[in-house]
Enzyme design. Structure first.
Site, mmCIF file in Angstrom:
data_model
loop_
_atom_site.group_PDB
_atom_site.id
_atom_site.type_symbol
_atom_site.label_atom_id
_atom_site.label_comp_id
_atom_site.label_asym_id
_atom_site.label_seq_id
_atom_site.Cartn_x
_atom_site.Cartn_y
_atom_site.Cartn_z
ATOM 1 N N GLU A 1 0.825 -1.219 0.000
ATOM 2 C CA GLU A 1 0.000 0.000 0.000
ATOM 3 C C GLU A 1 0.857 1.266 0.000
ATOM 4 O OE1 GLU A 1 -2.696 -0.655 3.329
ATOM 5 O OE2 GLU A 1 -4.011 -1.797 2.012
ATOM 6 N N GLU B 1 -12.909 -1.651 11.639
ATOM 7 C CA GLU B 1 -12.754 -0.899 10.388
ATOM 8 C C GLU B 1 -13.836 -1.219 9.359
ATOM 9 O OE1 GLU B 1 -8.955 -1.524 8.539
ATOM 10 O OE2 GLU B 1 -9.592 -0.580 6.665
ATOM 11 N N ASP C 1 -8.453 -8.675 3.951
ATOM 12 C CA ASP C 1 -8.217 -7.560 4.873
ATOM 13 C C ASP C 1 -9.339 -7.405 5.898
ATOM 14 O OD1 ASP C 1 -7.248 -5.320 6.056
ATOM 15 O OD2 ASP C 1 -7.684 -3.952 4.409
HETATM 16 C C1 GCV Z 1 -2.654 0.758 8.527
HETATM 17 C C2 GCV Z 1 -6.048 -1.793 5.430
HETATM 18 C C3 GCV Z 1 -6.456 -0.539 6.140
HETATM 19 C C4 GCV Z 1 -5.283 0.412 6.296
HETATM 20 C C5 GCV Z 1 -4.187 -0.323 7.047
HETATM 21 C C6 GCV Z 1 -3.823 -1.570 6.246
HETATM 22 C C7 GCV Z 1 -2.779 -2.396 6.961
HETATM 23 O O1 GCV Z 1 -5.747 -1.528 4.115
HETATM 24 O O2 GCV Z 1 -7.478 0.066 5.435
HETATM 25 O O3 GCV Z 1 -5.718 1.520 7.019
HETATM 26 O O4 GCV Z 1 -3.067 0.503 7.203
HETATM 27 O O5 GCV Z 1 -4.963 -2.367 6.082
HETATM 28 O O6 GCV Z 1 -3.193 -3.299 7.685
HETATM 29 O O7 GCV Z 1 -1.621 -2.142 6.809
#
Ligand code: GCV
Length: 858
Positions: A319, A426, A398
């Site tokens: 990411e 989340e 995720d």
């Molecule tokens: C901290 C997902 C979440 C991100 C998070 C990522 C991760 O994509 O939306 O906010 O980043 O996971 O676990 O690294």
């Protein structure tokens, strides 16, 4: 050299004294201060109220702490405080065991030295044993710990037992944690915000520095210790390299100081690019000796400031985070370089397997994000240093509403692994909706991966048993904040508590955890315990049904936005790879070996066969594994499309039941949490309707197949704003269209007040009147519900929902029950905009109260 050592010793003694002082202040304060939400499950209320608790009438009056550590001092102070608070008695602190009945705290060898009759239990690290010993005509209530942490965990266990009305004798026995790593990760940013945090600002950081007041950080460590959590990573895995500056290390060492008395070791997340970002090097190549030397020096500096520093968490090549792939290096190269720097100090690296390409080609039917972790890490099995642990999210995508267990757990036999679970909700309603997660986690932990054709449930892989690994365990992404109740909702704390309980013992039933948490947090009243635990245990399935994720669709939330409201189309046509591949003929990702992405082939054969065949694939993961026509019949006999429609109606109905269940507890729960939770559940019931309508509309349009009960957009009780008489309200398009009636919201843009009115034409009776409106994060519009000329209710759109537009993130519902309506009445909504929020509305609903509309003529 000798001078330096002396300084160090003086420092240790001073730190120890300071810790004792803090504990004393804490003990006095918590005894005197009123019960508050921050106490969570440690409120230490007398278990039987004012009624006596005879089991403790003859308890020893003295307390002897034989272990001279700050952690055991916490145990001692906690016992003093808890016993006083629950039993109304103050124990005497005595220096030795002779001549009296006593509570004894210590390690088995310390206790045996003072009481030779003591039969030493054999305990695993951090385990404890509770027993009663009679010797020299005295009785000893013994809390023995394998080490200071074990003593502290034993003390908390005793107190939880008292709080639930158990006699000390009933608590006798030994326990050891299932796995050595039981950590929480916080995703706190140095500016004080928290990624995916819904409970306020950071308890650690503010404005680029460590907070001066770390009271909440210390209280958090106490909460964590009470459930056996022994590590906390304090900053976001999307790590800011400034966490490693000398000034920040000093600040972070203050956090470690407040953690230390509770046996919680501090760790930090680091970006692998730090040598270049802040170290003045022109590279961060893990194969470069200068880079390795930089990390070694940095780690030495960390240990100089924090002698019990636990290690690093690393998110790399993920990411947008830089990673070793930049230099053609592997995760093992990066992890091992860091591990070498940490090893002399006893530190570890938790290297995350959440590594994937988020620019996948959506048109490529073989592309599959779910494959990434296994494809990257499985070939590296056996190449990681022994102080590296691969931190793997429970599922291959995720933290979705439901996913299969990640196949990578079965693909690393010579590598330490830990499972990463998400406590912060989340994708699960962000603490504005009740979703009790231990039920979900247990499904994963119990899942048998059949590695090597043996029984290998996930829990036995991460605790090291299955593949004989020395390290492993449980990581929970917690994201608590400064809100009094830590997570923004009182009920969400059941998830933090449940994480600790499962990390300690993954065999603890989710039901037991729910009941224990309820008793400790609210009340031991049997009605409260049975009602609330039933609500908790059903909540995951309710959420799964109304959010549109049944049948393994992962999530249908807005994945390119806040991950909150419905937006199914956001899964598709982008590189994130959370595709559900819905088209006019069918839905689901084909992950089979023969025709699909081959993901299923990453599982050991027994599991691969289970998922690969349509005959055996469980319905609740069908669309994760297969692409099928909407008319495909499930094991239930019902078609996929009708199941999708029905499950949403079931979910919304059940969400409304949660409100009714909670209301039966009025008077049995303290007023503040009762009211706050009622408000949350009422909101949730409304949001469940938003989800239901949006997802069912979307699938109706996509499939063209009608609901066999013709419910979608045919609610006889509903009148949309487009059907009302409008004064000032104007339509605007809503994105995504399915989150408002006819894809439109009505906004009051250029006026100070607008109205929307309807003429009531139905039979006279008592009705519940609901208004569906949109509540942006910004602005506080005011609404008035008017019957003819009488104001029935006013309310404000003052929620802090994650959106600035009318859509499923902001759609909200106000309900006034029991309104007497007659044909010819005029019902109107008046909206007053505020600060850019144009008092947006969607529809009004008049639902007859059961049995009243036909019979009553108000
Ligand atoms: C901290 C997902 C979440 C991100 C998070 C990522 C991760 O994509 O939306 O906010 O980043 O996971 O676990 O690294």
């Amino acid at each position: 050299m000798i001078g330096a050592r002396l300084d160090e010793e003086v420092l240790v003694i001073l730190r120890f004294r300071f810790a004792r002082l803090c504990l004393l202040v804490f003990t006095l304060c918590t005894a005197a201060c009123a019960e508050d939400a921050s106490q969570a499950w440690l409120r230490y209320a007398p278990p039987f109220g004012t009624r006596p608790f005879p089991a403790y009438d003859r308890m020893p009056a003295s307390l002897v702490d034989l272990d001279n550590s700050p952690v055991a001092a916490s145990a001692q102070n906690e016992l003093l405080h808890g016993v006083r608070s629950m039993l109304g008695k103050t124990l005497r602190l005595e220096p030795s065991v002779t001549g009296q009945d006593a509570w004894i705290l210590g390690t088995p060898s310390e206790i045996a030295a003072a009481l030779p009759q003591y039969p030493r239990p054999s305990l695993d690290a951090q385990g404890f044993s509770l027993s009663i010993l009679s010797a020299h005509s005295h009785t000893y209530w013994i809390v023995a710990g394998a080490d200071p942490r074990g003593i502290l965990y034993g003390a908390f266990h005793v107190l939880a037992g008292i709080a639930q009305g158990q006699a000390f004798a009933q608590l006798a026995g030994s326990q050891s944690p299932a796995a050595p790593i039981r950590w929480v990760n916080q995703w706190d940013n140095l500016n004080g915000t928290i990624e995916r945090g819904y409970g306020g600002r950071s308890i650690f950081f503010d404005n680029g520095s460590v907070r001066s007041d770390l009271t909440r950080a210390g209280e958090y460590a106490r909460l964590l210790a009470s459930i056996g959590v022994n590590g906390c990573t304090i900053n976001n895995v999307n790590a800011d390299p400034r966490i490693l500056t000398p000034q920040m290390i000093q600040g972070v060492s203050r956090i470690a100081d407040v953690f230390r008395p509770w046996g919680v070791r501090l760790s930090i997340s680091v970006p692998i690019s730090a040598p270049q970002d802040i170290g003045g090097l022109d590279t961060f190549d893990p194969g470069n000796p200068a880079v390795a030397a930089w990390w070694k020096a940095k780690v030495d500096a960390l240990y100089a400031a924090i002698p019990d520093f636990a290690g690093f968490v690393v998110k790399a090549d993920s990411e947008g985070q830089p990673g070793p792939s930049h230099y053609g290096r592997s995760p093992a190269d990066a992890a091992n370089m860091l591990a070498a720097a940490l090893k002399p100090h006893g530190g570890i690296v938790l290297y995350r397997a959440f590594v994937y390409n988020h620019h996948l080609d959506w048109n490529d039917l073989k592309a599959d994000r779910a494959r990434a972790a296994y494809d990257i890490f499985h070939p590296l099995d056996g190449h990681f240093a022994d102080n590296v642990v691969i931190q793997i999210k429970n599922g291959p995508i995720d933290f979705q509403v439901r996913e299969p267990v990640s196949p990578l757990f079965a693909g690393l036999h010579q590598t330490n692994t830990a499972v990463e679970l998400q406590i912060t909700q989340e994708y699960m309603g962000q603490q504005r909706q009740l979703v009790y997660l231990p039920t979900q986690w247990q499904t994963y932990l119990d899942f048998n991966l059949h590695a090597e054709d043996r029984d290998t449930p996930l829990k036995n892989i991460v605790d090291g048993q299955a593949f004989h690994r020395p390290l492993g365990g449980y990581i929970g992404v917690a994201d608590v904040g400064l809100d009094p109740n830590w997570l923004g909702s009182d009920l969400a704390l059941a998830n933090l508590y449940g994480f600790g309980r499962l990390a300690w013992n993954p065999n603890t039933p989710a039901d037991t955890i729910a009941k224990d948490w309820t008793r400790l947090t609210f009340s031991s009243d049997p009605t409260v315990v049975s009602t609330l635990s039933r609500m908790l245990l059903s909540s995951w399935s309710i959420y799964e049904n109304y959010t549109g994720a049944p049948l393994g669709l992962q999530t249908l939330t807005n994945i390119t936005g806040p991950h909150y409201g419905p937006a199914p189309q956001s899964q598709e046509n982008n590189g994130w790879g959370q595709w559900i591949r819905a088209d006019p003929n069918g839905v689901g990702m084909d992950r089979t070996v023969s025709t699909g992405t081959g993901f299923i082939g990453q599982y050991p054969p027994v599991v691969a066969r289970l998922y690969d065949s349509l005959q055996t694939c469980p319905d609740n993961l069908l669309l994760f594994m297969h692409h099928v026509p909407y008319t495909y019949r499930l094991h239930t006999g019902k078609t996929v499309i009708q199941t999708l429609y029905d499950d949403h109606y079931i979910g919304a109905t059940e969400a409304a039941r949660l409100v009714r269940d909670w209301k039966t507890l009025d008077g049995l729960i303290a007023p503040q949490p009762y009211e706050a939770t009622l408000k949350m559940l009422e909101y949730q019931a409304g949001e469940a309707i938003v989800w239901r309508d949006a997802i069912d509309r979307w699938f109706l349009k996509m499939s063209g197949i009608p609901d066999d009960r013709n419910r979608i957009d045919h609610d006889p009780n509903r009148i949309t704003a487009s059907e009302m008489q409008l004064d000032g309200y104007m339509p605007i398009n809503v994105t995504p269209w399915e989150t408002a009636s006819g894809g439109k919201a009505y906004v009051c843009e250029d006026r100070s007040v607008c109205t929307a009115a309807l003429h009531f034409t139905r039979p006279a009776g008592w009705y519940n009147v609901s208004v569906q409106y949109f509540d942006y994060r910004q602005g506080v519009s005011t609404f008035r519900l008017i019957l003819n000329h009488q104001t029935l209710a006013t309310w404000t759109a003052d929620n802090t929902l994650p959106g600035e537009q009318p859509n499923g993130d902001t759609s909200s519902r106000f309900t006034l029950p029991g309104v007497p309506l007659r044909p010819g009445d005029v019902l109107s909504i008046e909206g007053q905009p505020n600060d850019g929020e144009p008092a947006p509305i969607d529809y009004m609903e008049m639902t007859p109260q059961p049995g009243s509309a036909e019979s009553a003529h108000p």
